[in-house]
Design an enzyme around this catalytic site. Structure first.
Site, PDB file in Angstrom:
ATOM      1  N   SER A 286     -15.562  -4.044 -10.338  1.00 35.79           N
ATOM      2  CA  SER A 286     -16.682  -3.326  -9.711  1.00 35.79           C
ATOM      3  C   SER A 286     -17.926  -3.537 -10.554  1.00 35.79           C
ATOM      4  O   SER A 286     -17.835  -3.761 -11.771  1.00 35.79           O
ATOM      5  CB  SER A 286     -16.389  -1.836  -9.638  1.00 35.79           C
ATOM      6  OG  SER A 286     -17.552  -1.115  -9.271  1.00 35.79           O
TER       7      SER A 286
ATOM      8  N   TYR B  86     -13.623   5.859 -13.809  1.00 35.32           N
ATOM      9  CA  TYR B  86     -13.607   4.684 -12.924  1.00 35.32           C
ATOM     10  C   TYR B  86     -14.251   3.481 -13.618  1.00 35.32           C
ATOM     11  O   TYR B  86     -13.694   2.382 -13.626  1.00 35.32           O
ATOM     12  CB  TYR B  86     -14.361   5.030 -11.634  1.00 35.32           C
ATOM     13  CG  TYR B  86     -14.440   3.918 -10.621  1.00 35.32           C
ATOM     14  CD1 TYR B  86     -13.328   3.518  -9.896  1.00 35.32           C
ATOM     15  CD2 TYR B  86     -15.648   3.259 -10.379  1.00 35.32           C
ATOM     16  CE1 TYR B  86     -13.411   2.502  -8.950  1.00 35.32           C
ATOM     17  CE2 TYR B  86     -15.743   2.246  -9.436  1.00 35.32           C
ATOM     18  CZ  TYR B  86     -14.616   1.875  -8.723  1.00 35.32           C
ATOM     19  OH  TYR B  86     -14.700   0.865  -7.790  1.00 35.32           O
TER      20      TYR B  86
ATOM     21  N   SER C  17     -17.037   0.928   3.080  1.00 30.85           N
ATOM     22  CA  SER C  17     -15.589   1.079   3.273  1.00 30.85           C
ATOM     23  C   SER C  17     -15.266   2.569   3.234  1.00 30.85           C
ATOM     24  O   SER C  17     -16.106   3.375   2.809  1.00 30.85           O
ATOM     25  CB  SER C  17     -14.826   0.354   2.158  1.00 30.85           C
ATOM     26  OG  SER C  17     -14.826   1.154   0.988  1.00 30.85           O
TER      27      SER C  17
ATOM     28  N   ASP D 188       3.683   1.783  -4.441  1.00 33.79           N
ATOM     29  CA  ASP D 188       2.723   2.488  -5.290  1.00 33.79           C
ATOM     30  C   ASP D 188       2.500   1.587  -6.498  1.00 33.79           C
ATOM     31  O   ASP D 188       3.397   1.419  -7.331  1.00 33.79           O
ATOM     32  CB  ASP D 188       3.284   3.854  -5.714  1.00 33.79           C
ATOM     33  CG  ASP D 188       2.315   4.609  -6.626  1.00 33.79           C
ATOM     34  OD1 ASP D 188       1.351   4.000  -7.145  1.00 33.79           O
ATOM     35  OD2 ASP D 188       2.529   5.819  -6.821  1.00 33.79           O
ATOM     36  N   VAL D 189       1.312   1.014  -6.599  1.00 35.63           N
ATOM     37  CA  VAL D 189       1.090   0.006  -7.645  1.00 35.63           C
ATOM     38  C   VAL D 189       1.157   0.577  -9.059  1.00 35.63           C
ATOM     39  O   VAL D 189       1.279  -0.179 -10.023  1.00 35.63           O
ATOM     40  CB  VAL D 189      -0.249  -0.745  -7.451  1.00 35.63           C
ATOM     41  CG1 VAL D 189      -0.224  -1.586  -6.185  1.00 35.63           C
ATOM     42  CG2 VAL D 189      -1.439   0.201  -7.495  1.00 35.63           C
TER      43      VAL D 189
ATOM     44  N   ASP E 108       0.857  -1.201   0.000  1.00 37.20           N
ATOM     45  CA  ASP E 108       0.000   0.000   0.000  1.00 37.20           C
ATOM     46  C   ASP E 108       0.885   1.241   0.000  1.00 37.20           C
ATOM     47  O   ASP E 108       2.044   1.188   0.421  1.00 37.20           O
ATOM     48  CB  ASP E 108      -0.908  -0.002   1.248  1.00 37.20           C
ATOM     49  CG  ASP E 108      -2.212   0.770   1.032  1.00 37.20           C
ATOM     50  OD1 ASP E 108      -3.284   0.124   1.027  1.00 37.20           O
ATOM     51  OD2 ASP E 108      -2.164   2.006   0.870  1.00 37.20           O
TER      52      ASP E 108
ATOM     53  N   LYS F  29     -12.502  -0.145 -14.557  1.00 37.55           N
ATOM     54  CA  LYS F  29     -12.992  -1.428 -14.037  1.00 37.55           C
ATOM     55  C   LYS F  29     -13.433  -2.355 -15.165  1.00 37.55           C
ATOM     56  O   LYS F  29     -13.333  -3.582 -15.045  1.00 37.55           O
ATOM     57  CB  LYS F  29     -14.122  -1.179 -13.038  1.00 37.55           C
ATOM     58  CG  LYS F  29     -13.653  -0.471 -11.754  1.00 37.55           C
ATOM     59  CD  LYS F  29     -12.566  -1.266 -11.031  1.00 37.55           C
ATOM     60  CE  LYS F  29     -12.202  -0.681  -9.684  1.00 37.55           C
ATOM     61  NZ  LYS F  29     -11.189  -1.486  -8.977  1.00 37.55           N
TER      62      LYS F  29
END
Ligand SMILES: NC(=O)c1ccc[n+]([C@@H]2O[C@H](COP(=O)([O-])OP(=O)(O)OC[C@H]3O[C@@H](n4cnc5c(N)ncnc54)[C@H](O)[C@@H]3O)[C@@H](O)[C@H]2O)c1
Length: 244
Positions: free
Chosen positions: A138, A152, A187, A59-60, A38, A156
């Site tokens: 998602s 977004y 979340s 950092d992905v 993370d 996804k």
């Protein structure tokens, strides 16, 4: 304790909070050696210590970080069996208000990163008996009408394309690739949105939002040998919001 994942080394990205935290915790309880990755270093270290996981600040969206993460898992934990590509970002923004930087950052964190981690992980897995990738997509990928942004939803959707293509091209090495499409999950990512729109909970056929633990249960199944003949699938965990 069932220890569904005993002996397996697992990477969970975005594991410092929310869904990723729940996945990392359940996988550790199921006997896996878990590496949490993370950008939130203090929180990630604290969470990892509490659940008995290792932590690597990552950092992905940075290919070098991702390569270092995979090398660390292999050298410190004896291999790599499962990767949960969970880290993701969004913000609520109207179609015409999407800025170029927002579009690019969302693609980089949400989907470009997943390819890099799959490529690095699969290089090891293909020579070591296979493995499993669980990619968090998602319901936004499947047309959820209250989605946060077109950027977004596009990212996804890309996760689902990557999941299917990866599954087809890696199956010969015993590597499975599946996706989970969460619905409304309580979340930190969306707590404000849920508080502002209680009517969206009312649209869920089962009448209840999901908890991070619900996504974790699905992730454990798709990571474990119980799903050994399941690949290229996307599992909706959304109380019935999506039918496909
Ligand atoms: N919460 C929901 O309702 C919901 C619904 C559908 C899908 N999802 C997906 O589930 C995943 C987890 O969401 P969440 O609700 O737990 O979000 P969250 O914001 O609570 O947690 C996301 C985690 O990812 C980390 N992260 C962000 N950018 C990163 C980067 N560049 N490198 C490494 N880590 C990074 C954050 O620090 C954080 O710990 C995301 O992919 C999200 O799109 C969530």
């Amino acid at each position: 304790m069932h220890h569904e994942l005993a002996g397996k080394t697992v990477i969970v990205t975005g594991g410092a909070q929310g869904i990723g935290h729940a996945i990392a915790e359940l996988m550790a309880q199921e006997g896996a050696r878990v590496v949490v990755a993370d950008v939130k270093e203090d929180q990630g270290r604290a969470v990892s210590a509490a659940i008995g996981a290792d932590f690597v600040r990552t950092d992905v969206s940075d290919v070098d970080d991702v390569e270092r993460l995979v090398a660390h898992a292999i050298s410190e934990h004896g291999g790599l069996d499962v990767v949960v590509n969970n880290a993701g970002i969004t913000k609520f923004v109207d179609f015409f208000e999407i800025e170029d930087e927002h579009w690019d950052r969302v693609q980089a964190v949400n989907v470009r990163s997943m390819f890099f981690l799959m490529r690095a992980g699969a290089r090891h897995m293909k020579d070591h008996g296979g493995g499993a990738f669980v990619n968090i997509s998602s319901m936004a990928a499947k047309g959820y009408r209250h989605t946060s942004s077109a950027a977004y939803a596009s990212s996804k959707g890309g996760v689902l394309g990557l999941t299917r293509a990866g599954a087809m091209q890696l199956a010969r090495y015993g590597i499975r690739v599946n996706a989970i499409c969460p619905g409304i999950v309580l979340s930190p990512l969306n707590e404000q949105w849920v508080a502002e729109h209680p009517e969206y909970i009312g649209e869920i056929p089962l009448g209840i939002p999901s908890l991070p633990a619900d996504i974790a249960a699905a992730a454990v199944f798709l990571a474990s040998d119980r799903s050994r003949t399941i690949t290229a699938q996307s599992l909706n965990v959304d109380g019935g919001l999506t039918i496909d």
